[in-house]
Write a protein that holds these residues in place. Structure first.
Motif, PDB file in Angstrom:
ATOM      1  N   GLU A 145      50.353  49.613  34.392  1.00  0.00           N
ATOM      2  CA  GLU A 145      51.182  49.577  35.378  1.00  0.00           C
ATOM      3  C   GLU A 145      50.460  49.215  36.705  1.00  0.00           C
ATOM      4  O   GLU A 145      51.092  49.397  37.744  1.00  0.00           O
ATOM      5  N   VAL A 164      52.051  47.576  39.886  1.00  0.00           N
ATOM      6  CA  VAL A 164      52.952  48.120  40.934  1.00  0.00           C
ATOM      7  C   VAL A 164      52.341  48.565  42.064  1.00  0.00           C
ATOM      8  O   VAL A 164      52.797  48.396  43.267  1.00  0.00           O
ATOM      9  N   ARG A 213      53.531  42.726  33.393  1.00  0.00           N
ATOM     10  CA  ARG A 213      52.609  42.781  34.416  1.00  0.00           C
ATOM     11  C   ARG A 213      53.084  42.043  35.851  1.00  0.00           C
ATOM     12  O   ARG A 213      53.399  42.375  36.996  1.00  0.00           O
ATOM     13  N   ALA A 247      54.512  53.775  39.157  1.00  0.00           N
ATOM     14  CA  ALA A 247      53.768  53.157  38.014  1.00  0.00           C
ATOM     15  C   ALA A 247      53.553  54.247  36.932  1.00  0.00           C
ATOM     16  O   ALA A 247      53.465  53.879  35.758  1.00  0.00           O
ATOM     17  N   HIS A 252      56.816  54.472  35.055  1.00  0.00           N
ATOM     18  CA  HIS A 252      57.141  53.467  34.144  1.00  0.00           C
ATOM     19  C   HIS A 252      56.135  53.430  33.058  1.00  0.00           C
ATOM     20  O   HIS A 252      56.574  52.991  31.796  1.00  0.00           O
ATOM     21  N   SER A 279      56.058  44.011  36.704  1.00  0.00           N
ATOM     22  CA  SER A 279      55.612  45.231  37.479  1.00  0.00           C
ATOM     23  C   SER A 279      55.383  45.058  38.854  1.00  0.00           C
ATOM     24  O   SER A 279      55.244  45.844  39.971  1.00  0.00           O
TER      25      SER A 279
END
Length: 176
Positions: free
Chosen positions: A97, A100, A25, A67, A70, A28
């Protein structure tokens, strides 16, 4: 041998950091900050009519797309490693995600403040670049401290993250 001047990281420190915000996290979030900064800088062109609302929407949509992409890449990697998945696991991976998108929020808010002409879009982008750079520095330092690093090591980590933001600011100045 234990050196009191340079304490070693405590075994519980990484686990404590993971409880607050796990490493993926954090990565991200850094990615989201860099993405939002670069996109805001690229969208603010001195030769075009300003449209901070449209630029804020582009930053948001790009962060959402990044996001999702990913998260989907994680789904694909699990399938490639023959781990069980399914639609639920895929949606969970994409929703995981969220950092992001959350990291793009300061940039989006600053661009939206420029919509009613409270300041120019160029000013909003400049402030966003500085704010994001400071967030990168703080995040790097905070993460290192949570991982049990010393203050000097944490400051170096924050400075390293801050360098990413400074590169974007420098590129923005040179390109424009």
């Amino acid at each position: 041998m234990h050196d009191p001047a340079h304490p070693s990281p405590q075994p519980d420190a990484p686990r404590a950091a993971e409880r607050l915000l796990p490493e993926p996290r954090l990565l991200s979030g850094v990615y989201g900050l860099v993405l939002a900064s670069a996109l805001a800088a690229a969208l603010d062109s001195p030769d075009e009519q300003t449209s901070p609302g449209s630029d804020a929407l582009w930053v948001l949509l790009t962060a959402l797309a990044a996001a999702a992409a990913h998260g989907y890449a994680h789904v694909l990697s699990h399938r490639m490693s023959a781990q069980p998945g399914g639609l639920t696991a895929g949606v969970r991976a994409m929703l995981a995600e969220w950092p992001v998108v959350a990291a793009a929020v300061p940039t989006i808010v600053l661009l939206l403040i420029a919509v009613p002409d409270w300041w120019t879009e160029a000013d909003a982008v400049e402030v966003a670049l500085v704010v994001n750079t400071l967030i990168l520095a703080g995040w790097g330092m905070w993460t290192a401290r949570r991982a049990g690093r010393t203050w000097p090591a944490s400051l170096r980590a924050g400075a390293g993250d801050m360098l990413i933001g400074l590169v974007i600011i420098g590129a923005n100045a040179v390109i424009k």
